[in-house]
Scaffold this motif. Structure first.
Motif, mmCIF file in Angstrom:
data_model
loop_
_atom_site.group_PDB
_atom_site.id
_atom_site.type_symbol
_atom_site.label_atom_id
_atom_site.label_comp_id
_atom_site.label_asym_id
_atom_site.label_seq_id
_atom_site.Cartn_x
_atom_site.Cartn_y
_atom_site.Cartn_z
ATOM 1 N N MET A 17 34.316 39.035 32.797
ATOM 2 C CA MET A 17 33.522 38.810 34.011
ATOM 3 C C MET A 17 34.442 38.760 35.212
ATOM 4 S SD MET A 17 30.671 38.191 35.524
ATOM 5 C CE MET A 17 30.595 37.954 37.317
ATOM 6 N N MET A 18 34.004 39.360 36.292
ATOM 7 C CA MET A 18 34.792 39.304 37.507
ATOM 8 C C MET A 18 34.553 37.976 38.218
ATOM 9 S SD MET A 18 34.757 43.088 39.136
ATOM 10 C CE MET A 18 33.018 43.139 39.457
ATOM 11 N N ILE A 19 35.608 37.313 38.585
ATOM 12 C CA ILE A 19 35.497 36.067 39.359
ATOM 13 C C ILE A 19 36.186 36.297 40.695
ATOM 14 C CG2 ILE A 19 36.136 33.622 39.469
ATOM 15 C CD1 ILE A 19 36.096 33.517 36.463
ATOM 16 N N ALA A 20 35.550 35.849 41.761
ATOM 17 C CA ALA A 20 36.146 36.047 43.083
ATOM 18 C C ALA A 20 37.447 35.255 43.183
ATOM 19 C CB ALA A 20 35.171 35.583 44.158
ATOM 20 N N SER A 21 38.473 35.924 43.645
ATOM 21 C CA SER A 21 39.741 35.215 43.795
ATOM 22 C C SER A 21 39.697 34.382 45.073
ATOM 23 C CB SER A 21 40.903 36.202 43.821
ATOM 24 O OG SER A 21 40.782 37.059 44.920
ATOM 25 N N SER A 22 40.549 33.395 45.106
ATOM 26 C CA SER A 22 40.543 32.475 46.237
ATOM 27 C C SER A 22 40.967 33.183 47.514
ATOM 28 C CB SER A 22 41.489 31.323 45.952
ATOM 29 O OG SER A 22 41.613 30.529 47.105
ATOM 30 N N CYS A 23 40.321 32.827 48.604
ATOM 31 C CA CYS A 23 40.693 33.395 49.896
ATOM 32 C C CYS A 23 41.862 32.618 50.500
ATOM 33 C CB CYS A 23 39.512 33.336 50.857
ATOM 34 S SG CYS A 23 38.096 34.233 50.257
ATOM 35 N N SER A 24 42.115 31.472 49.902
ATOM 36 C CA SER A 24 43.154 30.606 50.450
ATOM 37 C C SER A 24 44.533 31.234 50.263
ATOM 38 C CB SER A 24 43.100 29.251 49.747
ATOM 39 O OG SER A 24 44.266 28.523 50.047
ATOM 40 N N SER A 25 45.364 31.080 51.269
ATOM 41 C CA SER A 25 46.716 31.609 51.142
ATOM 42 C C SER A 25 47.649 30.515 50.611
ATOM 43 C CB SER A 25 47.201 32.115 52.500
ATOM 44 O OG SER A 25 47.110 31.056 53.427
ATOM 45 N N ASP A 26 47.048 29.350 50.341
ATOM 46 C CA ASP A 26 47.841 28.229 49.853
ATOM 47 C C ASP A 26 48.230 28.470 48.396
ATOM 48 O OD1 ASP A 26 48.905 25.871 49.015
ATOM 49 O OD2 ASP A 26 47.345 24.603 49.902
ATOM 50 N N ARG A 27 49.486 28.658 48.160
ATOM 51 C CA ARG A 27 49.949 28.978 46.813
ATOM 52 C C ARG A 27 49.880 27.771 45.875
ATOM 53 N NH1 ARG A 27 52.692 33.619 45.892
ATOM 54 N NH2 ARG A 27 52.787 35.057 47.652
ATOM 55 N N LYS A 29 47.148 26.130 45.452
ATOM 56 C CA LYS A 29 45.749 25.977 45.033
ATOM 57 C C LYS A 29 45.422 26.938 43.894
ATOM 58 C CE LYS A 29 44.358 22.740 47.736
ATOM 59 N NZ LYS A 29 44.069 21.457 47.079
ATOM 60 N N ALA A 30 44.302 26.654 43.242
ATOM 61 C CA ALA A 30 43.858 27.518 42.147
ATOM 62 C C ALA A 30 43.658 28.942 42.658
ATOM 63 C CB ALA A 30 42.557 26.986 41.564
ATOM 64 N N SER A 31 43.786 29.899 41.750
ATOM 65 C CA SER A 31 43.734 31.298 42.164
ATOM 66 C C SER A 31 42.315 31.807 42.367
ATOM 67 C CB SER A 31 44.447 32.163 41.124
ATOM 68 O OG SER A 31 43.810 32.012 39.868
ATOM 69 N N ILE A 32 41.300 31.041 41.919
ATOM 70 C CA ILE A 32 39.920 31.506 42.109
ATOM 71 C C ILE A 32 39.179 30.573 43.061
ATOM 72 C CG2 ILE A 32 39.786 32.656 39.866
ATOM 73 C CD1 ILE A 32 38.046 30.239 38.932
ATOM 74 N N GLU A 33 38.108 31.124 43.614
ATOM 75 C CA GLU A 33 37.279 30.393 44.570
ATOM 76 C C GLU A 33 36.509 29.288 43.833
ATOM 77 O OE1 GLU A 33 37.389 31.790 47.783
ATOM 78 O OE2 GLU A 33 36.391 29.932 48.396
ATOM 79 N N LEU A 34 36.676 28.053 44.232
ATOM 80 C CA LEU A 34 35.946 26.947 43.607
ATOM 81 C C LEU A 34 35.202 26.171 44.688
ATOM 82 C CD1 LEU A 34 38.783 25.730 41.212
ATOM 83 C CD2 LEU A 34 36.708 26.966 40.539
ATOM 84 N N ALA A 35 33.951 25.874 44.422
ATOM 85 C CA ALA A 35 33.132 25.237 45.455
ATOM 86 C C ALA A 35 33.136 23.720 45.357
ATOM 87 C CB ALA A 35 31.693 25.750 45.356
ATOM 88 N N SER A 40 44.730 22.333 41.535
ATOM 89 C CA SER A 40 45.974 22.905 42.064
ATOM 90 C C SER A 40 46.451 24.049 41.177
ATOM 91 C CB SER A 40 47.047 21.823 42.125
ATOM 92 O OG SER A 40 47.420 21.454 40.806
ATOM 93 N N ALA A 41 47.353 24.830 41.719
ATOM 94 C CA ALA A 41 47.928 25.934 40.952
ATOM 95 C C ALA A 41 48.613 25.394 39.697
ATOM 96 C CB ALA A 41 48.914 26.711 41.816
ATOM 97 N N GLU A 42 49.254 24.258 39.845
ATOM 98 C CA GLU A 42 49.947 23.651 38.706
ATOM 99 C C GLU A 42 48.947 23.258 37.610
ATOM 100 O OE1 GLU A 42 51.636 19.903 39.671
ATOM 101 O OE2 GLU A 42 52.832 19.783 37.834
ATOM 102 N N GLU A 43 47.819 22.671 38.033
ATOM 103 C CA GLU A 43 46.790 22.279 37.052
ATOM 104 C C GLU A 43 46.177 23.508 36.377
ATOM 105 O OE1 GLU A 43 45.345 18.085 39.131
ATOM 106 O OE2 GLU A 43 44.543 20.001 39.838
#
Lengths: 159, 571
Positions: A17-27, A29-35, A40-43
């Motif tokens: 399934m395609m999941i929208a990747s995060s628009c955030s440029s904050d490295r 944060k998680a790589s996908i869009e979460l509402a 975090s990226a580490e988590e």
């Protein structure tokens, strides 16, 4: 810009399934869009190792390669209520102690969690769901037929 | 209408108007158009064109964002529709959300609706059992509601007629309580369903287990191919809309057929406010529509009007059609409009396992869903302490499961090598309910919808008869399952509200006497002869059989009558 590349950047394939990747440029944060949940990226990375410990790579892909940690995040974000989400995030924070550990060490960690641990049961349930319903498994292992075009109500099973 | 002029009015005038494009409206449209009448079909929802507007139809499970599960927020916001078995990601776009179209529940009632071209014909469970004289005789024999003004013989040729076109798969079982029809080949019972059938018919000769009859093209005839439909491909993903036209829907069948005549004008996004009654002419002259998007009010005119908006919405429209002649709703001289609403009692199920036939499984999928047990209780005479009876579904399946207790390679190995389990068996009840004056719908005095139309206030509940019947179903089915050697039997009593059966009927009932009914034996209003109702609202009683096929037959029969009356100048 190549359109195909652009699309690849916007979506990540998780279990098919395609999941929208995060628009955030904050490295961080998680790589996908979460509402609803803040991960975090580490988590996300730790969760990837946890799902891999649940369904590891063998001669076929494991859960991490199938991006099932992203599937788990997506489902927790959209299909669970605030209480489940809190228990998940608490469990994930604790699991950060497993950062950099091997798959077998993480398996030991998971086995030592209480039998009714809600983080483990939620992650395991969603990982199994994502795995069994993944494009990989449904195309290569347990074949899903969209168009069976038949019904036999008494198929003799060959011994 | 501010800028009304003669040309504009002419442009809004047709021979016939059909309100609603679901199963019964689609049939009315097809029949009217084929008979040469310029027909306006009004649908309150958006357009849904066959195949083109089935966005999920060819998706694999992994292609659904949440693997077909409805997100938490949507479930929380829509508790009513979320209780419907088919409300998932693959079909949610065909269901009305609670928040979009509120109604007033004086008593809990799960009103499941599909507002789009094709209505619920896209979503139905496709079970098509004929009603019989055991049903049409029911109210007179058992002294409830009023006598049906027709009998099976009146409807038989029309069942034949609609079955040939719609395509109904079934076996000829020779049962007077479930008359045979013009069938395509039936879907076979599986080996455990057959075993149950034989076991039951030996022990209880009156309890038949037959292949469920369904609106699927098991083997299409030319008339089905001419509709652009082909053989059912056993996908059992019907609620998404079928790209093969393998099951009957308005979208795949009647509406395109009606369109082909050149006589149909289909107007989606048209919320019907009321039927317009002309006091001088003493008949209906048209309908008032509120455009769903622009909220503009537009009147359309015709010689005859079919109200097929689905049972409760047909009630709502007629209740809202007020005039000096009919201050309490069109055709409501009897004061029964909105009353004697009934439904099917689906609130009990039973499950079990069978340890035999371990060397067999099924292959592919059965669109008929398995077996059907026609009503046997109180059939020939009154036998129990409750009235009427129940039909039941019966099906058997063999699934594979895997041990999910471990972790790591053991778990993975287990998941990839699922083990066949015992056969599972299950049944659900489909109980007849008794129409009562107190089970009713009315216009709410203050609450209105987005289009300025009063909200429907629903007051429908189970009664003591339903409770007794439900207990008998569970006791009887448990006894039958035990007799068949099934194990791990579990009774499942659902506390579901009426409505979730999606078989609400009545409120505009047919009858012989204008003093106690709204429609005559031709589904024609006693008091307003050019208005016809052939959807669930017209039902005098509910039978135990699924009703949609009967709505189709009524619609075709009524158009035949209405057009001949029109030609004779009688209406």
């Amino acid at each position: 810009m190549n359109r195909r590349t652009a699309i690849q950047q916007l979506f990540i394939i998780a279990g098919g399934m395609m999941i929208a990747s995060s628009c955030s440029s904050d490295r961080n944060k998680a790589s996908i869009e979460l509402a609803n949940i803040d991960v975090s990226a580490e988590e996300e990375d730790v969760l990837g190792n946890v799902v891999e410990a649940i369904i590891p790579k063998t001669d076929s892909p494991g859960a991490r390669e199938l991006n099932l940690h992203l599937f788990v995040l997506k489902m927790v974000d959209d299909c669970h209520g605030p209480e489940d989400q809190k228990r998940f995030l608490d469990g994930l924070k604790n699991a950060k102690s497993q950062k950099g550990k091997t798959t077998s060490e993480i398996q030991e960690y998971l086995k030592n969690l209480p039998a009714d641990d809600s983080f483990l049961s939620l992650v395991k349930k969603r990982t199994i769901q994502g795995y069994l319903n993944s494009e990989y498994v449904m195309k290569n292992k347990l074949i899903y037929e969209l168009v069976p075009a038949r019904y036999n109500g008494a198929l003799k099973i060959e011994a | 209408m501010a800028n009304l002029n003669i040309d504009s009015e002419k442009n809004r005038t047709y021979d016939a108007i059909v309100v609603g494009s679901g199963i019964s409206g689609g049939w009315a449209a097809k029949e009217l158009c084929e008979k040469g009448l310029k027909t306006l079909v009004l649908e309150r929802g958006r357009d849904v064109q066959h195949i083109k507007d089935y966005p999920t139809t060819n998706l694999y499970p992994w292609q659904f964002e949440h693997r077909n599960e409805m997100p938490y927020k949507i479930q929380q916001e829509n508790p009513i529709v979320n209780r419907c078995y088919a409300f998932h990601e693959d079909a949610a776009h065909f269901f009305v959300k609670d928040t979009e179209h509120p109604y007033v529940q004086e008593k809990p009632f799960d009103w499941i609706r599909g507002y789009q071209v094709g209505g619920k014909s896209l979503l139905w469970a496709r079970q098509t059992q004929r009603w019989s004289d055991f049903d049409f005789d029911g109210p007179a024999r058992d002294n409830f509601a009023v006598d049906w003004p027709i009998r099976y013989a009146d409807l038989k040729p029309w069942y034949d007629y609609v079955e040939r076109f719609a395509g109904i798969a079934g076996d000829k079982d020779g049962l007077p309580e479930l008359p045979d029809g013009e069938f395509l080949p039936g879907y076979p019972l599986n080996i455990v369903e057959k075993y149950f059938k034989q076991k039951m018919e030996t022990k209880y000769p009156s309890r038949k287990v037959i292949s469920a009859r369904c609106a699927h093209l098991s083997k299409p005839n030319q008339i089905h191919l001419d509709q652009g439909r082909v053989q059912c491909q056993n996908r059992t993903l019907c609620q998404r809309g079928c790209p093969f036209g393998g099951y009957f829907s308005s979208n795949a069948s009647t509406l395109p057929w009606a369109a082909k005549t050149g006589n149909m004008t289909l107007r989606p996004d048209s919320v019907v406010h009321s039927v317009l009654y002309d006091e001088q002419k003493g008949k209906a002259v048209g309908v008032r529509v509120i455009d769903r998007n622009t909220k503009e009010e537009i009147d359309f005119y015709a010689k005859i009007i079919f109200v097929n908006a689905a049972a409760l919405n047909t009630n709502l429209i007629l209740l809202n059609s007020k005039s000096s002649r009919f201050p309490n709703g069109l055709g409501n001289d009897s004061e029964t409009l909105g009353k004697y609403v009934a439904f099917h009692n689906y609130s009990a199920r039973i499950y079990g396992e069978y340890e035999g036939y371990k060397d067999y499984k099924t292959d592919g999928r059965n669109p008929a869903g398995g077996g059907y047990i026609p009503r046997f209780r109180n059939l020939h005479k009154q036998e129990t302490d409750y009235l009427r009876g129940y039909a039941a579904g019966f099906s058997a399946w063999r699934s594979s499961n895997s041990d999910q207790s471990g972790l790591g390679t053991d778990l993975k190995e287990s998941l990839l090598n699922p083990k066949l389990q015992n056969w599972g068996v299950g049944s659900h009840m489909m109980g007849e309910t008794i129409p009562k004056e107190s089970n009713s719908v009315a216009l709410d005095q203050s609450k209105k919808d987005e289009w300025g139309i009063p909200q429907l206030k629903i007051s429908v509940d189970y009664d003591d008869n339903d409770a007794k019947m439900k207990k008998d179903y569970l006791d009887t089915m448990e006894e039958m399952f035990t007799e068949a050697g099934f194990t791990n039997i579990s009774r499942n009593e659902s506390s579901q509200a009426p409505g979730l059966d999606i078989h609400e009927m009545g409120g505009v009932r047919m009858g012989l006497d204008p003093k106690t009914s709204v429609l005559n034996k031709w589904n024609q209003m006693h008091a307003c002869k050019n208005v016809f109702v052939t959807d669930g609202a017209a039902m005098t009683s509910t039978s135990t059989q699924n009703p949609s096929l009967t709505y189709m037959a009524f619609a075709a029969r009524t158009v035949d009558y209405a057009v001949s009356e029109l030609q004779k100048g009688n209406i």
